[in-house]
Motif scaffolding. Sequence first.
Motif, PDB file in Angstrom:
ATOM      1  N   ILE A   8       0.725  -1.096   0.057  1.00 24.15           N
ATOM      2  CA  ILE A   8      -0.017   0.018  -0.088  1.00 24.15           C
ATOM      3  C   ILE A   8       0.983   1.317  -0.173  1.00 24.15           C
ATOM      4  N   SER A   9       0.762   2.275  -0.852  1.00 20.47           N
ATOM      5  CA  SER A   9       1.533   3.447  -1.268  1.00 20.47           C
ATOM      6  C   SER A   9       1.046   4.269   0.124  1.00 20.47           C
ATOM      7  N   VAL A  10       2.219   5.076   0.476  1.00 19.34           N
ATOM      8  CA  VAL A  10       1.923   5.662   1.785  1.00 19.34           C
ATOM      9  C   VAL A  10       2.008   7.507   1.258  1.00 19.34           C
ATOM     10  N   ASP A  11       0.986   8.339   1.648  1.00 16.62           N
ATOM     11  CA  ASP A  11       1.084   9.443   1.103  1.00 16.62           C
ATOM     12  C   ASP A  11       2.137  10.287   1.969  1.00 16.62           C
ATOM     13  N   ASN A  12       2.564  11.498   1.473  1.00 14.66           N
ATOM     14  CA  ASN A  12       3.558  12.218   2.139  1.00 14.66           C
ATOM     15  C   ASN A  12       3.170  12.819   3.696  1.00 14.66           C
ATOM     16  N   GLN A  13       1.847  12.946   3.559  1.00 15.40           N
ATOM     17  CA  GLN A  13       1.413  13.425   5.051  1.00 15.40           C
ATOM     18  C   GLN A  13       1.776  12.356   6.109  1.00 15.40           C
TER      19      GLN A  13
ATOM     20  N   ASN B 207       4.348  12.126   9.398  1.00 15.90           N
ATOM     21  CA  ASN B 207       3.891  12.190  10.699  1.00 15.90           C
ATOM     22  C   ASN B 207       4.836  10.875  11.350  1.00 15.90           C
ATOM     23  N   ILE B 208       5.109   9.893  10.660  1.00 14.14           N
ATOM     24  CA  ILE B 208       6.413   9.056  10.870  1.00 14.14           C
ATOM     25  C   ILE B 208       7.732   9.412  11.431  1.00 14.14           C
TER      26      ILE B 208
END
Length: 509
Positions: free
Chosen positions: A473-478, A482-483
């Motif tokens: 699953i691709s993860v958005d920049n936001q 947060n990470i």
Amino acid sequence: MNFTPSWSRQKIWLGVGIAGAAAIANALFGLEHDWHLLSIMTVAAGGSLLLVNVRRSWANVIEQPQEHSRDALARELQRVQQLSLKIGDEDLRTQVQNRAAAIALNLQKNHFQIVVFGTGSAGKTSVINALLDRAVGKTDPAIGTTSARQEYRYLDHNQKSNQKSNQKFKRQISLVDTSGIQEMGQLGRQREGVAIQDAQNADLLVFVTAGDLTNTEYQELERLARLGKRLILAFNKTDLYLPSDRQLILEQLQNHTKSFLQAINIVAIAAKPNPIKVRQYANPDLGNLGITELALQEWWEELPADVMSLKERIESILSNEWEDLLIQNTHLQIAGLLQEIESAINQQRRQDAKVIIQRYQAIAATTVFANPIPALDLLAGAAINTQMLMDLAKVYERPLNWSQAQQYAMIIAQNLLQLGCVEVATSAIATCFKVNALTYAIGGSMQAFTAAYLTHIGGMSFVEYLETQPQAISVDNQTWQNICQKTFSGFKSDRFFMNLVSSLSFSQA
């Protein structure tokens, strides 16, 4: 079960739709203008309704929750056994495998557990005695009378007849008496922990209270309901209240728990009513006149328990929902066990990941120190960080090629720049240099230590991603922001910088 129409099926429907539309259009051109317009409107309306119905049908199938069966539970238990082999701690691995075997055995025996749970003074053991119609546990007004978990076999007349008429399911139903919650002291907290664990493993939970819920009782009851537990709330000791007060408390219980508990599952009982004084007179007429001197004897007479409403509710659930509840609870237990296994495996992986990150942060520091650059640039260590991410992905058994790792490294670097990690690290490490004579004298050390620090933050951010984000699953920049922010905040203390400088100073020396 999810359902997604295949592309071949979509092409078939598309072909049928086009052919139908062509036939309808050909017929419409031969009609008069008015009939032509009317027919078009009718066909359009009918097509719209058909499309809406098809969409709704597909949506219902897609949103239908996955059903659990005994075969599905067997597959889940196989997965538990497979994952448990990855646990490095032999004792923990054996413990997990034993728990999985116990779950499988309970399912095979159709062992259904009814756990009686509540505060120490609510009368849990009295409820057990009343349901079994015999005294099996010690009762006392003092809190903490039940000091350990007790389990008793429970069979009612309906269950006996069901067993005779249906030999397919030989039910083993037990009542479990637990230690009370809200007990004082370390021993009380330990007992409470065991009781809560029993409640979480219950197939059916009877939560006993002696009045309106306290804040602690409400929080525990709500938490168990969120876990998917089947609950019966038993309002005990009703003999101590006036009828009007009893009804008021019942209404309060229903109102406070209406968001997660149906009113039908709230019952009023008196498991151990207070005895009443009985006097026996030589002449009953004199006794009625209030002449007590002629009373021959007096005694306290025990009243029978009033738990019929609770018995009827339990029997109704056992008759209609027994198999579903057993399967549902077994699934919850397996899911909890899988979560524990994943946590243990991730803990091992995190330890291995830290070793990898420490190795690469030393490589980054050495590389920058050997060839110092005028301005710190995160991209200069892109190759080192990319290889580090690939090694970390192997530890977590997540497929990652060079191109993907390079992309992740760039994303992490950009987010660290935006968060101002470079400025914070440079300032903090410079302060640490002043108290370390060796690093104070080494030129170019600040860039080396800062590179090591940023490599550490980048590696730990990627570990956080691997542990929290689902696969493929691709993860958005936001999400990445947060990470990185969470990881950066966790390593922002002066003590961390001091330890980093000391460790790398020793290695470089």
